[in-house]
Design an enzyme around this catalytic site. Structure first.
Site, PDB file in Angstrom:
ATOM      1  CB  CYS A   1       1.045   6.940  -6.438  1.00 29.78           C
ATOM      2  SG  CYS A   1       0.720   7.520  -4.760  1.00 29.78           S
TER       3      CYS A   1
ATOM      4  CG  HIS B   1      -0.280   2.286  -2.856  1.00 27.75           C
ATOM      5  ND1 HIS B   1      -1.341   2.522  -3.690  1.00 27.75           N
ATOM      6  CD2 HIS B   1       0.464   3.428  -2.870  1.00 27.75           C
ATOM      7  CE1 HIS B   1      -1.263   3.739  -4.187  1.00 27.75           C
ATOM      8  NE2 HIS B   1      -0.168   4.307  -3.710  1.00 27.75           N
TER       9      HIS B   1
ATOM     10  CG  ASP C   1      -3.158  -0.221  -2.335  1.00 27.64           C
ATOM     11  OD1 ASP C   1      -3.236   0.363  -1.241  1.00 27.64           O
ATOM     12  OD2 ASP C   1      -2.990   0.379  -3.421  1.00 27.64           O
TER      13      ASP C   1
END
Length: 265
Positions: free
Chosen positions: A144, A233, A201
């Site tokens: 992330c 994501h 994503d």
């Protein structure tokens, strides 16, 4: 290696209650816990209880901070024979684990200078080398927000043997604290890099991934980006609804094979 007692493991409040799929890796055969780097930043570190000269894997945390998911990943690497360490580069500006929502976390992250983050990872690498790690066999993996950091740190420290960014943002607001993004350092990249991204994503659109690929190719950078077509994501985040077991398993296997191919592991 002697570590202080670990503080209680918990998941970030803003991430919601952990899903039943959350993986829990025990500490059997490991030395694991929270330590403090020379510059004062806390870090979670784990390594096999016996042996030495372990390959080092730096783990760059999610936007949710140094919470249980990241600590579990550290332990997973340690079970495989790595000395793994995840420095907390956000905590000086606020604790994402206690933030009520994602906007509050973004406000914390926006304050964190990239230059300071690079220094903290330098400290983590040097510290790991004093605890049984082999600094000549070091890599970074980031998840992330930490995926963004992994790209940047690989450009900052070309002596790394490998870099694995997991769905790290490639571009965003350029600010005094965060003046450059992965698309800006693509031409500087010397570290072999394997990017792992989700095709579903919305925060990292396909066009931006293609731009990154083009810049890497133009620079003849030793990098590849794999996109899992239907994965969102955070598809590796087993404690969240975004978790996609098949994509996560395949990406983990590819990541480990990549580390071995680069002489790490």
């Amino acid at each position: 290696m002697t570590l202080p007692s670990n503080d209680p493991a918990r998941f970030a409040q803003a991430a919601g209650a952990p899903a039943p799929s959350a993986i829990a890796t025990d500490v059997t055969g490991l030395e694991a816990g929270v330590t403090t780097l020379p510059g004062g930043a806390p870090a979670y570190i784990a390594r096999p209880r016996t042996g030495g000269d372990f390959p080092i894997i730096l783990v760059a945390q999610e936007i949710f901070g140094l919470h249980e998911h990241i600590r579990d990943i550290v332990r997973r690497f340690a079970k495989l024979g790595f000395l793994a360490i995840a420095p907390d580069f956000l905590i000086r500006y606020g604790d994402p684990q206690d933030a009520p929502d994602i906007e509050a976390i973004r406000a914390i992250v926006a304050k964190v200078p990239d230059a300071e983050t690079m220094e903290i990872f330098d400290q983590a690498l040097a510290y790991a080398a004093t605890k049984g790690g082999d600094a000549t066999r070091a890599a970074i993996a980031g998840f992330c927000w930490g995926g963004r950091i992994a790209w940047l740190y690989a450009a900052h420290n070309p002596q790394l043997l490998a870099c694995i960014p997991w769905y790290g943002r490639l571009d965003g607001a350029h600010t005094p604290a965060q003046p450059r993004w992965p698309v800006d350092v693509a031409e500087e990249l010397k570290t072999p890099t394997l990017g792992l991204y989700g095709g579903a994503d919305p925060s990292i659109p396909a066009a931006l991934i293609e731009t990154m690929r083009e810049r890497l190719k133009k620079a003849q950078a030793p990098a590849e980006i794999i996109v899992y077509a239907d994965a969102p994501h955070a598809f590796f985040a087993d404690y969240r609804d975004s978790y996609r077991p098949d994509a996560a398993r395949d990406a983990w296997e590819k990541a480990l094979a990549f580390l071995r191919a680069q002489g790490v592991g």
